[in-house]
Design a protein around this motif. Structure first.
Motif, mmCIF file in Angstrom:
data_model
loop_
_atom_site.group_PDB
_atom_site.id
_atom_site.type_symbol
_atom_site.label_atom_id
_atom_site.label_comp_id
_atom_site.label_asym_id
_atom_site.label_seq_id
_atom_site.Cartn_x
_atom_site.Cartn_y
_atom_site.Cartn_z
ATOM 1 N N LEU A 34 0.827 -1.211 0.000
ATOM 2 C CA LEU A 34 0.000 0.000 0.000
ATOM 3 C C LEU A 34 0.862 1.262 0.000
ATOM 4 N N LEU A 35 1.940 1.246 0.761
ATOM 5 C CA LEU A 35 2.814 2.418 0.855
ATOM 6 C C LEU A 35 4.253 2.005 0.557
ATOM 7 N N PRO A 36 4.560 1.694 -0.699
ATOM 8 C CA PRO A 36 5.914 1.231 -1.024
ATOM 9 C C PRO A 36 6.915 2.385 -0.994
ATOM 10 N N SER A 37 8.134 2.063 -0.616
ATOM 11 C CA SER A 37 9.184 3.078 -0.619
ATOM 12 C C SER A 37 10.086 2.931 -1.843
ATOM 13 N N ARG A 38 9.951 1.838 -2.552
ATOM 14 C CA ARG A 38 10.735 1.630 -3.771
ATOM 15 C C ARG A 38 9.824 1.112 -4.878
ATOM 16 N N GLY A 51 -1.302 9.185 -14.500
ATOM 17 C CA GLY A 51 -2.364 8.848 -13.555
ATOM 18 C C GLY A 51 -2.311 9.730 -12.319
ATOM 19 N N VAL A 52 -1.101 9.974 -11.804
ATOM 20 C CA VAL A 52 -0.954 10.806 -10.608
ATOM 21 C C VAL A 52 -1.377 12.242 -10.907
ATOM 22 N N VAL A 53 -1.029 12.741 -12.095
ATOM 23 C CA VAL A 53 -1.429 14.106 -12.456
ATOM 24 C C VAL A 53 -2.953 14.195 -12.561
ATOM 25 N N ALA A 54 -3.571 13.147 -13.109
ATOM 26 C CA ALA A 54 -5.038 13.131 -13.205
ATOM 27 C C ALA A 54 -5.664 13.164 -11.812
ATOM 28 N N ILE A 55 -5.098 12.425 -10.866
ATOM 29 C CA ILE A 55 -5.626 12.440 -9.500
ATOM 30 C C ILE A 55 -5.430 13.823 -8.873
ATOM 31 N N LEU A 193 -10.589 2.932 -5.087
ATOM 32 C CA LEU A 193 -10.557 1.496 -5.389
ATOM 33 C C LEU A 193 -9.505 1.187 -6.460
ATOM 34 N N HIS A 194 -9.438 2.046 -7.487
ATOM 35 C CA HIS A 194 -8.482 1.862 -8.585
ATOM 36 C C HIS A 194 -7.035 1.893 -8.058
ATOM 37 N N VAL A 195 -6.748 2.861 -7.210
ATOM 38 C CA VAL A 195 -5.386 2.980 -6.659
ATOM 39 C C VAL A 195 -5.065 1.779 -5.774
ATOM 40 N N GLN A 197 -6.315 -1.195 -6.044
ATOM 41 C CA GLN A 197 -6.098 -2.340 -6.937
ATOM 42 C C GLN A 197 -4.699 -2.304 -7.541
ATOM 43 N N VAL A 198 -4.236 -1.107 -7.930
ATOM 44 C CA VAL A 198 -2.880 -0.996 -8.481
ATOM 45 C C VAL A 198 -1.852 -1.391 -7.426
ATOM 46 N N ARG A 199 -2.074 -0.966 -6.187
ATOM 47 C CA ARG A 199 -1.115 -1.266 -5.126
ATOM 48 C C ARG A 199 -1.138 -2.754 -4.764
ATOM 49 N N MET A 200 -2.281 -3.414 -4.936
ATOM 50 C CA MET A 200 -2.361 -4.833 -4.588
ATOM 51 C C MET A 200 -1.484 -5.679 -5.506
ATOM 52 N N ARG A 201 -1.483 -5.361 -6.791
ATOM 53 C CA ARG A 201 -0.735 -6.195 -7.736
ATOM 54 C C ARG A 201 0.524 -5.524 -8.252
ATOM 55 N N GLY A 202 0.741 -4.268 -7.892
ATOM 56 C CA GLY A 202 1.910 -3.571 -8.391
ATOM 57 C C GLY A 202 1.680 -3.076 -9.809
#
Lengths: 223, 53
Positions: A34-38, A51-55, A193-195, A197-202
Motif C-alpha cells: 500500500l505504501l511502497p518506498s521503492r 495517472g498521478v497528475v489526473a488524481i 478502489l483503482h489505486v 487495486q494498483v497497489r495490490m498487484r503492483g
C-alpha cells in the motif's frame, strides 16, 4: 504474542467475518504494497506520471467544487471570486480529462490488463465513463444560456436511449444534485478502489521484446 | 469565447480548431513522455527486481 509462521495458531475471533476480512487484507494488501518506498526500474518513465497528475487535477476539481456548492450555482455569475473559483473548477476538469486520456493511452499500449489486472482496467474504464457523465451534468448546471442550449440539444438524444424517463436533462434540480453529490462521490470511491487495486498487484511490467524464435517473452513467465 | 469556433473539414471528419489543438497537444505530451529522460530517483530500483507479488 505469537511468532509469525506459515500456520499461525488460531486467535480468538478468527471465525468472525471481521477476522476473515483482516486476514484477507493482510494477505492481499500488506502495508508494504500500500505504501511502497521503492518502485521497479521500469516505473522510471514519464508515462507512469499521467495517472498521478489526473488524481491531482481531480483533487482540485473536488476542492473548487465544494466551494462552488457552498455558495450556490448562481454565485459565479455575480461574483469575481466566484468566477475565479468556477474557472479553477472548469480548467482542472480539462486537465483531469487531458491526463486521464493520456493515462488511458499509456495503459492501453502496455496492455495493463495483464497478469490478473483486468478488474483494475475495467474500474478505470468505469471511472472514465462516470467522469464523462459528471462533466455533462456540470455543463447543464451552469444556469446560463450555454447550459440551456446543451440541455435542449441533448434531451432528444438522451430520450432516444430510453434513459430520459429517469434522467431528465431539463430538470436542473436533478442534474445539479447528481453533479454535486452522487457522481463526485462515485468517482472518488472508484479512484480510491483503482489505486488500491494498483497497489495490490503492483505496476504492470512492460511487454518484453519479441524473442528470436518468434515467441513473445510473456512477462507472466517471470515470477 | 462568444464567437463561433473555426472548423476544419477533412473528408467526412469535421472538428473545431480548439478541439484539434487539444488532441494534437495530447499526442505531443504523450510522445514527450515516451522519449524524455526521467530524472533518477532513489526510490526507483536499478536492477530488474519485481514488485513483490
Amino acid at each position: 504474542m505469537s511468532t509469525p509462521s506459515s500456520h499461525p495458531a488460531p486467535e480468538p475471533g478468527d471465525a468472525t467475518w471481521t477476522g476473515a476480512a483482516r486476514r484477507l487484507l493482510e494477505r492481499r494488501l500488506p502495508l508494504t504494497h500500500l505504501l511502497p518506498s521503492r518502485q521497479p526500474f521500469f516505473v522510471g518513465s514519464w508515462v507512469y506520471v499521467f495517472g498521478v497528475v489526473a488524481i491531482t487535477a481531480l483533487i482540485w476539481v473536488i476542492g473548487s467544487g465544494i466551494v462552488l456548492a457552498f455558495f450556490g450555482p448562481g454565485w459565479f455569475h455575480v461574483s469575481g471570486v466566484g468566477r475565479f473559483v468556477n474557472s479553477i473548477h472548469f480548467w482542472s476538469v480539462q486537465l483531469f480529462f487531458f491526463f486521464v486520456v493520456l493515462h488511458l493511452w499509456g495503459q492501453y499500449f502496455m496492455a495493463s490488463w495483464r497478469d490478473g489486472r483486468a478488474t483494475t482496467w475495467l474500474v478505470g474504464v468505469v471511472i472514465f465513463v462516470v467522469g464523462l457523465v459528471t462533466g455533462f451534468t456540470g455543463y447543464v448546471s451552469q444556469q446560463n444560456l450555454d447550459a440551456q442550449w446543451i440541455a435542449i440539444n441533448a434531451k432528444d438524444g438522451i430520450n432516444a436511449t430510453g434513459a430520459g424517463s429517469f434522467f431528465n436533462v431539463l430538470d436542473f434540480g436533478q442534474m445539479y444534485g447528481i453533479h454535486v453529490m452522487l457522481l463526485p462521490i462515485t468517482v472518488t470511491m472508484l479512484v480510491v478502489l483503482h489505486v488500491v487495486q494498483v497497489r495490490m498487484r503492483g505496476v504492470v511490467k512492460p511487454i518484453e521484446p519479441q524473442a528470436p524464435g518468434g515467441r513473445r517473452n510473456a512477462p507472466t513467465d517471470v515470477a | 469565447m462568444d464567437t463561433p469556433a473555426t472548423y476544419v473539414q477533412l473528408g467526412f471528419l469535421v472538428i473545431s480548431v480548439p478541439n484539434l489543438l487539444v488532441i494534437l497537444g495530447m499526442v505531443l505530451v504523450f510522445l514527450a513522455a515516451l522519449f524524455a529522460p526521467f530524472p533518477a530517483h532513489h526510490g526507483i530500483e536499478t536492477d530488474h527486481d519485481e514488485h513483490p507479488e
